[in-house]
Motif scaffolding. Structure first.
Motif, mmCIF file in Angstrom:
data_model
loop_
_atom_site.group_PDB
_atom_site.id
_atom_site.type_symbol
_atom_site.label_atom_id
_atom_site.label_comp_id
_atom_site.label_asym_id
_atom_site.label_seq_id
_atom_site.Cartn_x
_atom_site.Cartn_y
_atom_site.Cartn_z
ATOM 1 N N ILE A 261 -7.436 -3.579 0.004
ATOM 2 C CA ILE A 261 -6.859 -4.877 -0.391
ATOM 3 C C ILE A 261 -5.718 -4.637 -1.379
ATOM 4 O O ILE A 261 -4.649 -5.244 -1.290
ATOM 5 N N GLN A 262 -5.961 -3.701 -2.298
ATOM 6 C CA GLN A 262 -4.899 -3.384 -3.268
ATOM 7 C C GLN A 262 -3.678 -2.771 -2.573
ATOM 8 O O GLN A 262 -2.537 -3.060 -2.938
ATOM 9 N N VAL A 263 -3.957 -1.932 -1.575
ATOM 10 C CA VAL A 263 -2.844 -1.325 -0.817
ATOM 11 C C VAL A 263 -1.968 -2.420 -0.213
ATOM 12 O O VAL A 263 -0.740 -2.402 -0.330
ATOM 13 N N ILE A 264 -2.612 -3.386 0.441
ATOM 14 C CA ILE A 264 -1.853 -4.450 1.094
ATOM 15 C C ILE A 264 -1.028 -5.243 0.083
ATOM 16 O O ILE A 264 0.110 -5.618 0.348
ATOM 17 N N ARG A 265 -1.605 -5.471 -1.064
ATOM 18 C CA ARG A 265 -0.903 -6.300 -2.055
ATOM 19 C C ARG A 265 0.181 -5.555 -2.821
ATOM 20 O O ARG A 265 1.020 -6.167 -3.468
ATOM 21 N N THR A 266 0.150 -4.224 -2.800
ATOM 22 C CA THR A 266 1.127 -3.475 -3.596
ATOM 23 C C THR A 266 2.007 -2.558 -2.755
ATOM 24 O O THR A 266 2.863 -1.876 -3.296
ATOM 25 N N LEU A 267 1.794 -2.554 -1.446
ATOM 26 C CA LEU A 267 2.514 -1.614 -0.576
ATOM 27 C C LEU A 267 4.037 -1.759 -0.685
ATOM 28 O O LEU A 267 4.768 -0.786 -0.540
ATOM 29 N N GLY A 268 4.484 -2.967 -0.948
ATOM 30 C CA GLY A 268 5.916 -3.212 -1.048
ATOM 31 C C GLY A 268 6.575 -2.446 -2.175
ATOM 32 O O GLY A 268 7.791 -2.237 -2.185
ATOM 33 N N ARG A 269 5.766 -2.009 -3.141
ATOM 34 C CA ARG A 269 6.337 -1.269 -4.282
ATOM 35 C C ARG A 269 6.466 0.219 -3.998
ATOM 36 O O ARG A 269 7.062 0.955 -4.780
ATOM 37 N N LEU A 270 5.866 0.671 -2.890
ATOM 38 C CA LEU A 270 5.929 2.096 -2.545
ATOM 39 C C LEU A 270 7.366 2.457 -2.174
ATOM 40 O O LEU A 270 7.956 1.844 -1.292
ATOM 41 N N LYS A 271 7.912 3.457 -2.868
ATOM 42 C CA LYS A 271 9.332 3.771 -2.651
ATOM 43 C C LYS A 271 9.598 4.439 -1.314
ATOM 44 O O LYS A 271 10.630 4.239 -0.704
ATOM 45 N N SER A 272 8.630 5.262 -0.862
ATOM 46 C CA SER A 272 8.835 5.942 0.425
ATOM 47 C C SER A 272 7.495 6.070 1.144
ATOM 48 O O SER A 272 6.481 6.392 0.516
ATOM 49 N N PRO A 273 7.471 5.848 2.467
ATOM 50 C CA PRO A 273 6.227 6.027 3.224
ATOM 51 C C PRO A 273 5.650 7.432 3.060
ATOM 52 O O PRO A 273 4.455 7.644 3.180
ATOM 53 N N LYS A 274 6.532 8.410 2.766
ATOM 54 C CA LYS A 274 6.063 9.789 2.605
ATOM 55 C C LYS A 274 5.128 9.929 1.403
ATOM 56 O O LYS A 274 4.348 10.863 1.320
ATOM 57 N N ALA A 275 5.259 9.002 0.459
ATOM 58 C CA ALA A 275 4.429 9.080 -0.758
ATOM 59 C C ALA A 275 3.106 8.342 -0.578
ATOM 60 O O ALA A 275 2.348 8.205 -1.542
ATOM 61 N N PHE A 276 2.820 7.892 0.649
ATOM 62 C CA PHE A 276 1.630 7.069 0.837
ATOM 63 C C PHE A 276 0.339 7.796 0.457
ATOM 64 O O PHE A 276 -0.547 7.216 -0.167
ATOM 65 N N GLY A 277 0.218 9.066 0.834
ATOM 66 C CA GLY A 277 -1.014 9.813 0.572
ATOM 67 C C GLY A 277 -1.381 9.817 -0.907
ATOM 68 O O GLY A 277 -2.498 9.465 -1.286
#
Lengths: 248, 170
Positions: free
Chosen positions: B52-68
């Protein structure tokens, strides 16, 4: 030893998996937000397309400084589910739009940041903006106050009133939401050209709705109050709402 | 599909993309949370809250590569927070036996891992189970890389005593 620990951790957890209830709980938790935000996006898409049709119907001359089409998008993840503070708005856009707590009988309940791209007739991007819209509710009835600071939006020619010296334009538009591959009839295309109908491409099914709009520009910020899918509110009600915003 | 494809779709409101991301990461995330918290119910709560937190904050992730790193930081922090209410996960007479993670295989080794302080245990899990580098673990846990290294060293010393005693090398 390293391999032994690694192997042990793999083996002792190998029979454990998350239950289906976890996914269902997450989906239930997020469902309301997803639906609400998708709904807003569809509305915004329609409004922007309406603006494009209006521009096209009056004929934008080649080399005009005004955009011939506008494409907008917004993510439901960015949706603000409460009356936003100025600080929250400042994080999203580089202008501060008026957004009174009350607009007529409607109360501010949320906001949706978004992005828009303004293109000329050849499809070249003239400008890109970050914008924000505000959601107002009166019971189950919702109206939206869209704002942006785009400079390539053609001002409405049919001024219908004035509030504190600011020209405003009220209009009622017949909207037809259609799938991206929808083939419009000759009649629909003619009506769209004349501004009698707004064909909004992008919905999953065909849906027809009347919208009422009131538009004005103040201090470089474009405002647009939209009522769509509601019983007719009428020009006087929307004028009062615009007045509440302008005087706020 | 990788995160570079899924994340933009999720940000655009695709539920299907979110489902794909969940299916890709939920099992490993659950097992990680299980190893850190030692409680099956808490591990489920961790996964639920984290996504749930991922969904609500995913927009702040600068690059998909940093997802892990971003994702396991959320898992780890949520596991720490929820574990604090688990009476340190020590089974007692009135503990719901269904909720305590008690693997039959490698039971002594697991017991030793479970008895490590949660900060040491987290480093062990992230390093050995998730295969993360010291640098990545430092970023996830918010501690210096040198501290990660020393925690891992301490944990290994403690575990090696169990392994020697139990003659795991056969």
């Amino acid at each position: 030893m390293d391999n032994e620990i690694k192997k042990a951790l793999e083996q002792i957890t190998s029979e454990y998996s998350p239950g289906e209830n976890i996914y269902n709980n997450i989906a239930r938790e997020l469902k309301g937000e997803m639906n609400m935000k998708k709904k807003i996006n569809i509305k915004k898409f329609a409004v922007c397309f309406a603006a494009a049709v209006v521009v096209l119907s009056v004929g934008v001359a080649a080399g005009s400084r005004y955009a011939a089409s506008i494409s907008s998008g917004a993510s439901w993840l960015d949706y603000i589910d409460h009356a936003p503070t100025n600080e929250e708005i400042s994080k999203e856009v580089d202008y501060m739009p008026k957004h009174p707590e009350k607009m007529g009988d409607f109360t501010l309940s949320g906001a949706q940041p978004g992005n828009s791209s303004y293109k000329d007739e050849s499809g070249s991007v003239m400008e890109e903006t970050k914008d924000i819209s505000f959601e107002y509710h009166n019971g189950d009835v919702q109206v939206t106050l869209f704002t942006d600071n785009a400079t390539t939006v053609k001002p409405p020619e049919n001024v219908t009133g004035s509030i504190n010296g600011i020209d405003v334009s009220y209009s009622k538009v017949f909207n037809k939401f259609v799938p991206p591959d929808y083939k419009a009839t000759e009649e629909e295309l003619e009506k769209a050209k004349n501004g009698e109908i707004n064909l909004a491409y992008g919905s999953s099914e065909v849906e027809e709705k009347i919208s009422e709009n009131i538009i004005w520009t103040e201090n470089g910020i474009n405002y647009h109050i939209l009522s769509m899918g509601n019983d007719e509110l009428g020009e006087d009600t929307l004028m009062q709402m615009a007045e509440d915003v302008i005087n706020s | 599909m990788d995160e570079e494809t899924l994340i933009p779709d999720i940000l655009a409101g695709s539920e299907a993309a979110f489902t794909a991301l969940y299916e890709k990461h939920s099992t490993k995330a659950y097992r990680t949370a299980l190893l850190i918290t030692g409680n099956v119910h808490t591990a489920e709560d961790v996964v639920q809250e984290a996504f749930i937190q991922v969904i609500r904050t995913l927009g702040r992730l600068k690059s998909p590569k940093a997802f892990g790193s971003y994702f396991y930081r959320i898992i780890t922090r949520t596991a720490w927070r929820l574990s604090s209410g688990d009476r340190k996960n020590i089974p007692t007479e009135d503990t719901d036996t269904q909720s305590v993670f008690m693997p039959q295989s490698y039971s002594e080794l697991y017991k030793a891992i479970a008895e490590l302080d949660i900060k040491l245990r987290t480093v062990v899990v992230l390093f050995y189970f998730n295969g993360l580098s010291l640098k990545e673990i430092a970023k996830i846990t918010g501690i210096p890389e040198g501290t990660v290294k020393s925690r891992l060293h301490t944990a290994r010393e403690k575990l090696s005593r169990v392994l020697d005693k139990e003659d795991y090398y056969g």
